[in-house]
Write a protein that holds these residues in place. Structure first.
Motif, PDB file in Angstrom:
ATOM      1  N   MET A  12     -44.009  38.701  66.118  1.00 43.55           N
ATOM      2  CA  MET A  12     -42.964  39.674  65.744  1.00 43.55           C
ATOM      3  C   MET A  12     -43.345  40.275  64.389  1.00 43.55           C
ATOM      4  O   MET A  12     -42.767  39.973  63.351  1.00 43.55           O
ATOM      5  N   GLN A  13     -44.312  41.171  64.422  1.00 42.36           N
ATOM      6  CA  GLN A  13     -44.962  41.694  63.226  1.00 42.36           C
ATOM      7  C   GLN A  13     -44.639  43.163  62.988  1.00 42.36           C
ATOM      8  O   GLN A  13     -44.093  43.852  63.855  1.00 42.36           O
ATOM      9  N   GLN A  14     -45.020  43.648  61.814  1.00 41.95           N
ATOM     10  CA  GLN A  14     -44.752  45.033  61.438  1.00 41.95           C
ATOM     11  C   GLN A  14     -45.571  46.041  62.246  1.00 41.95           C
ATOM     12  O   GLN A  14     -45.212  47.217  62.303  1.00 41.95           O
ATOM     13  N   GLU A  15     -46.682  45.599  62.825  1.00 41.25           N
ATOM     14  CA  GLU A  15     -47.557  46.499  63.582  1.00 41.25           C
ATOM     15  C   GLU A  15     -46.734  47.386  64.513  1.00 41.25           C
ATOM     16  O   GLU A  15     -45.952  46.895  65.333  1.00 41.25           O
ATOM     17  N   ASP A  16     -46.891  48.709  64.368  1.00 38.33           N
ATOM     18  CA  ASP A  16     -46.071  49.634  65.141  1.00 38.33           C
ATOM     19  C   ASP A  16     -46.904  50.547  66.037  1.00 38.33           C
ATOM     20  O   ASP A  16     -46.518  51.663  66.355  1.00 38.33           O
ATOM     21  N   HIS A  49     -50.754  37.760  64.913  1.00 41.11           N
ATOM     22  CA  HIS A  49     -52.070  38.182  65.417  1.00 41.11           C
ATOM     23  C   HIS A  49     -52.762  38.928  64.289  1.00 41.11           C
ATOM     24  O   HIS A  49     -52.234  39.914  63.769  1.00 41.11           O
ATOM     25  N   ILE A  50     -53.942  38.452  63.885  1.00 40.80           N
ATOM     26  CA  ILE A  50     -54.675  39.054  62.772  1.00 40.80           C
ATOM     27  C   ILE A  50     -56.141  39.210  63.151  1.00 40.80           C
ATOM     28  O   ILE A  50     -56.791  38.253  63.580  1.00 40.80           O
ATOM     29  N   ASN A  51     -56.644  40.432  62.989  1.00 39.48           N
ATOM     30  CA  ASN A  51     -58.064  40.720  63.201  1.00 39.48           C
ATOM     31  C   ASN A  51     -58.756  40.909  61.861  1.00 39.48           C
ATOM     32  O   ASN A  51     -58.214  41.578  60.970  1.00 39.48           O
ATOM     33  N   GLN A  52     -59.935  40.317  61.692  1.00 44.10           N
ATOM     34  CA  GLN A  52     -60.683  40.490  60.456  1.00 44.10           C
ATOM     35  C   GLN A  52     -60.913  41.973  60.175  1.00 44.10           C
ATOM     36  O   GLN A  52     -61.217  42.748  61.082  1.00 44.10           O
ATOM     37  N   ALA A  53     -60.768  42.368  58.915  1.00 42.80           N
ATOM     38  CA  ALA A  53     -60.799  43.783  58.555  1.00 42.80           C
ATOM     39  C   ALA A  53     -62.109  44.471  58.916  1.00 42.80           C
ATOM     40  O   ALA A  53     -62.139  45.674  59.202  1.00 42.80           O
ATOM     41  N   ARG A  74     -54.807  44.566  61.449  1.00 40.93           N
ATOM     42  CA  ARG A  74     -55.930  44.417  60.524  1.00 40.93           C
ATOM     43  C   ARG A  74     -55.551  43.522  59.349  1.00 40.93           C
ATOM     44  O   ARG A  74     -54.534  43.740  58.687  1.00 40.93           O
ATOM     45  N   ALA A  75     -56.367  42.501  59.100  1.00 43.00           N
ATOM     46  CA  ALA A  75     -56.132  41.586  57.978  1.00 43.00           C
ATOM     47  C   ALA A  75     -56.022  42.360  56.669  1.00 43.00           C
ATOM     48  O   ALA A  75     -56.731  43.345  56.449  1.00 43.00           O
ATOM     49  N   GLY A  76     -55.108  41.912  55.815  1.00 45.86           N
ATOM     50  CA  GLY A  76     -54.948  42.533  54.510  1.00 45.86           C
ATOM     51  C   GLY A  76     -54.019  43.718  54.482  1.00 45.86           C
ATOM     52  O   GLY A  76     -53.825  44.331  53.418  1.00 45.86           O
ATOM     53  N   HIS A  79     -49.214  45.558  58.216  1.00 41.32           N
ATOM     54  CA  HIS A  79     -48.967  45.530  59.653  1.00 41.32           C
ATOM     55  C   HIS A  79     -48.946  44.118  60.228  1.00 41.32           C
ATOM     56  O   HIS A  79     -48.313  43.873  61.262  1.00 41.32           O
ATOM     57  N   VAL A  80     -49.642  43.184  59.589  1.00 47.75           N
ATOM     58  CA  VAL A  80     -49.723  41.835  60.149  1.00 47.75           C
ATOM     59  C   VAL A  80     -48.543  40.950  59.731  1.00 47.75           C
ATOM     60  O   VAL A  80     -48.392  39.839  60.233  1.00 47.75           O
TER      61      VAL A  80
END
Length: 225
Positions: A12-16, A49-53, A74-76, A79-80
């Motif tokens: 339940m993340q900010q990623e939109d 869910h985090i993907n390395q930048a 994207r990490a950092g 959105h994550v």
């Protein structure tokens, strides 16, 4: 509901980057589950869910941005992070993952076993991706699963119901219940849930899909009476 439960909230993340069906309702139901779980001292676990930048950990075929990094999660970036109205508290767990399942390359199973957790209350997004993958892995690892149907969503209602039907057909340790019924369970009150009576209980051919969804709805409507 026994004392060996944990509430597992998926991504339940900010990623939109995705438009999700009935998302506001899902957020409201998740907040209610969180409040009840914390009052009942049920462990709360969030996944991110985090993907390395730099895109170095992306699986084959994963969409990439122009710079070669991930196009989402994207990490950092902000959105994550978990959406603000559901912000984890210090005692909650936050499990970061780079694949769909909350169990893939994480210590979630080991941590649950340390606390002797045998039942997972699962909600979150996306029903047909990370929720589905996590439920199947939880089943394979021997957990009892309570899936809160109206605290999950995905990009289309067809995808949401397809995933619910697949899980209802083949995850034998699964109960599907509404948020209202799960709140009753968390408060140790009598509750009702949908469990599969037999393998492939919701089998259907493509032209029957809408009628099968209606049949699922009928089961869920009965458990709210």
């Amino acid at each position: 509901m026994n004392n060996n439960n944990a509430l597992l909230i998926i991504d339940m993340q900010q990623e939109d980057g995705f438009v999700l069906e009935n998302f506001d309702t899902v957020v409201t139901h998740t907040a209610a589950l969180l409040d009840s779980a914390r009052r009942q001292q049920v462990p709360v676990i969030f996944t991110r869910h985090i993907n390395q930048a730099d895109g170095s950990d992306l699986p084959r075929g994963e969409p990439r941005a122009d710079d070669g990094g991930p196009s989402s999660y994207r990490a950092g970036t902000w959105h994550v992070e978990i959406i603000e109205c559901l912000t984890p508290k210090p005692d909650d767990w936050v499990i970061d993952k780079g694949r769909y399942s909350a169990f893939h390359r994480t210590d979630l199973d080991a941590r649950l076993k340390t606390l002797e957790i045998d039942t997972l209350i699962i909600s979150g997004v996306l029903t047909d991706v990370c929720v589905l993958s996590t439920v199947f892995d939880a089943f394979a690892l021997g957990y009892h699963i309570r899936l809160v149907s109206d605290a999950c969503t995905t990009t289309t209602l067809a995808g949401h119901y397809s995933a619910l039907l697949i899980m209802a057909n083949w995850v034998y340790s699964l109960e599907i219940l509404t948020c209202a019924q799960c709140l009753r369970a968390l408060e140790s009150r009598d509750y009702l849930s949908l469990t599969s009576e037999r393998p492939d209980a919701f089998a259907h051919q493509p032209p029957e899909f809408e009628n099968t969804i209606a049949r699922l709805h009928a089961h869920l409507a009965r458990i709210q009476e």
